[in-house]
Scaffold this motif. Structure first.
Motif, short mmCIF file in Angstrom:
data_model
loop_
_atom_site.label_atom_id
_atom_site.label_comp_id
_atom_site.label_asym_id
_atom_site.label_seq_id
_atom_site.Cartn_x
_atom_site.Cartn_y
_atom_site.Cartn_z
N VAL A 80 67.33 8.89 57.75
CA VAL A 80 68.41 8.21 57.03
C VAL A 80 68.11 6.71 56.93
CG1 VAL A 80 70.88 7.64 57.09
CG2 VAL A 80 70.12 9.96 57.64
N PHE A 81 67.61 6.13 58.00
CA PHE A 81 67.27 4.70 57.99
C PHE A 81 66.19 4.41 56.95
CE2 PHE A 81 65.13 0.87 59.45
CZ PHE A 81 66.21 0.03 59.73
N VAL A 82 65.15 5.23 56.90
CA VAL A 82 64.07 5.05 55.92
C VAL A 82 64.61 5.26 54.51
CG1 VAL A 82 61.85 5.98 55.10
CG2 VAL A 82 62.21 5.53 57.53
N GLY A 83 65.56 6.17 54.35
CA GLY A 83 66.23 6.33 53.05
C GLY A 83 66.92 5.05 52.62
N GLY A 84 67.53 4.36 53.57
CA GLY A 84 68.14 3.06 53.27
C GLY A 84 67.10 2.05 52.83
N LEU A 85 65.97 2.05 53.51
CA LEU A 85 64.88 1.14 53.10
C LEU A 85 64.40 1.48 51.69
CD1 LEU A 85 62.80 0.96 56.42
CD2 LEU A 85 64.48 -0.70 55.55
N LEU A 92 64.90 -3.73 44.48
CA LEU A 92 63.91 -4.74 44.11
C LEU A 92 63.14 -4.35 42.84
CD1 LEU A 92 62.52 -5.57 47.66
CD2 LEU A 92 64.08 -6.98 46.27
N ALA A 93 62.87 -3.06 42.68
CA ALA A 93 62.06 -2.60 41.55
C ALA A 93 62.85 -2.46 40.26
CB ALA A 93 61.40 -1.26 41.90
N VAL A 94 64.11 -2.02 40.35
CA VAL A 94 64.87 -1.66 39.16
C VAL A 94 66.11 -2.52 38.95
CG1 VAL A 94 65.98 0.28 37.96
CG2 VAL A 94 64.04 0.71 39.44
N GLY A 95 66.65 -3.06 40.02
CA GLY A 95 67.85 -3.88 39.92
C GLY A 95 68.95 -3.38 40.85
N GLN A 96 69.99 -4.18 40.95
CA GLN A 96 71.09 -3.88 41.85
C GLN A 96 71.82 -2.62 41.42
OE1 GLN A 96 73.67 -7.14 42.85
NE2 GLN A 96 75.35 -5.78 43.40
N PRO A 97 72.03 -1.70 42.37
CA PRO A 97 72.76 -0.47 42.05
C PRO A 97 74.27 -0.70 42.08
CG PRO A 97 72.09 -0.44 44.34
CD PRO A 97 71.52 -1.71 43.73
N HIS A 98 74.99 0.34 41.76
CA HIS A 98 76.46 0.34 41.82
C HIS A 98 76.91 -0.06 43.24
CE1 HIS A 98 80.52 2.08 42.03
NE2 HIS A 98 80.53 1.96 40.71
N ALA A 99 78.08 -0.66 43.35
CA ALA A 99 78.61 -1.13 44.63
C ALA A 99 78.70 0.00 45.67
CB ALA A 99 79.98 -1.77 44.42
N MET A 100 78.98 1.21 45.23
CA MET A 100 79.05 2.33 46.17
C MET A 100 77.70 2.54 46.85
SD MET A 100 80.19 6.28 45.58
CE MET A 100 78.61 7.02 45.20
N LEU A 102 75.58 0.24 47.52
CA LEU A 102 75.40 -0.85 48.49
C LEU A 102 76.16 -0.54 49.78
CD1 LEU A 102 75.65 -3.93 46.12
CD2 LEU A 102 73.60 -2.75 46.94
N VAL A 103 77.31 0.09 49.67
CA VAL A 103 78.04 0.52 50.85
C VAL A 103 77.23 1.56 51.61
CG1 VAL A 103 80.11 1.74 51.67
CG2 VAL A 103 80.31 -0.04 49.91
N LEU A 104 76.68 2.52 50.88
CA LEU A 104 75.84 3.54 51.52
C LEU A 104 74.62 2.90 52.18
CD1 LEU A 104 76.02 6.38 48.85
CD2 LEU A 104 77.22 6.25 51.05
N LEU A 105 74.02 1.93 51.52
CA LEU A 105 72.88 1.21 52.09
C LEU A 105 73.25 0.58 53.43
CD1 LEU A 105 70.06 -0.16 52.00
CD2 LEU A 105 71.11 -1.94 50.60
N ALA A 106 74.38 -0.08 53.48
CA ALA A 106 74.83 -0.71 54.73
C ALA A 106 75.01 0.34 55.83
CB ALA A 106 76.12 -1.48 54.50
#
Length: 124
Positions: A80-85, A92-100, A102-106
């Motif tokens: 799961v941690f590597v999935g976040g990475l 970085l490659a495509v651009g900022q994703p939807h805010a949801m 970013l919550v999942l990333l955190a």
């Protein structure tokens, strides 16, 4: 120990449940913006959703043997941690994703280390 097991049950059911829904429904229903992917991307999305389902099932398998299942919990947490990475790489490659996302990333970058440390304390 009961609190840790309860957290694992909630997380495991959420992960397995969303994985199953994503396999069945695909990305057009659950992802923000209802994207319509081309067939190859849809296939890849559903494949990795099955992996997400498997991670949830593995997490649930840890619940009855919290003290002994160190390797399984660490593997699941690392996945799961590597999935976040990987989400950061996408950002970085495509651009900022939807805010949801970013919550999942955190969550993906904070919850796995907390689970590993918590389980380590219980296993000691």
């Amino acid at each position: 120990m009961k609190a840790f097991q309860a957290v694992l049950v909630v997380l495991g059911l959420f992960v397995a449940g969303t994985g199953l829904l994503e396999v069945v429904l695909g990305p057009t229903v659950l992802l923000p913006g209802s994207p319509r992917p081309e067939p190859t991307l849809d296939s890849n999305y559903r494949f990795f959703s099955a992996m997400w389902l498997a991670i949830g099932m593995a997490m649930l398998s840890v619940v009855p043997r919290v003290r002994e299942a160190t390797a399984v919990l660490r593997f699941v947490s690392a996945a799961v941690f590597v999935g976040g990475l990987a989400r950061i790489v996408s950002w970085l490659a495509v651009g900022q994703p939807h805010a949801m996302m970013l919550v999942l990333l955190a969550i993906e970058l904070t919850v796995p280390p907390v689970l590993v440390l918590w389980q380590r304390r219980l296993a000691a």
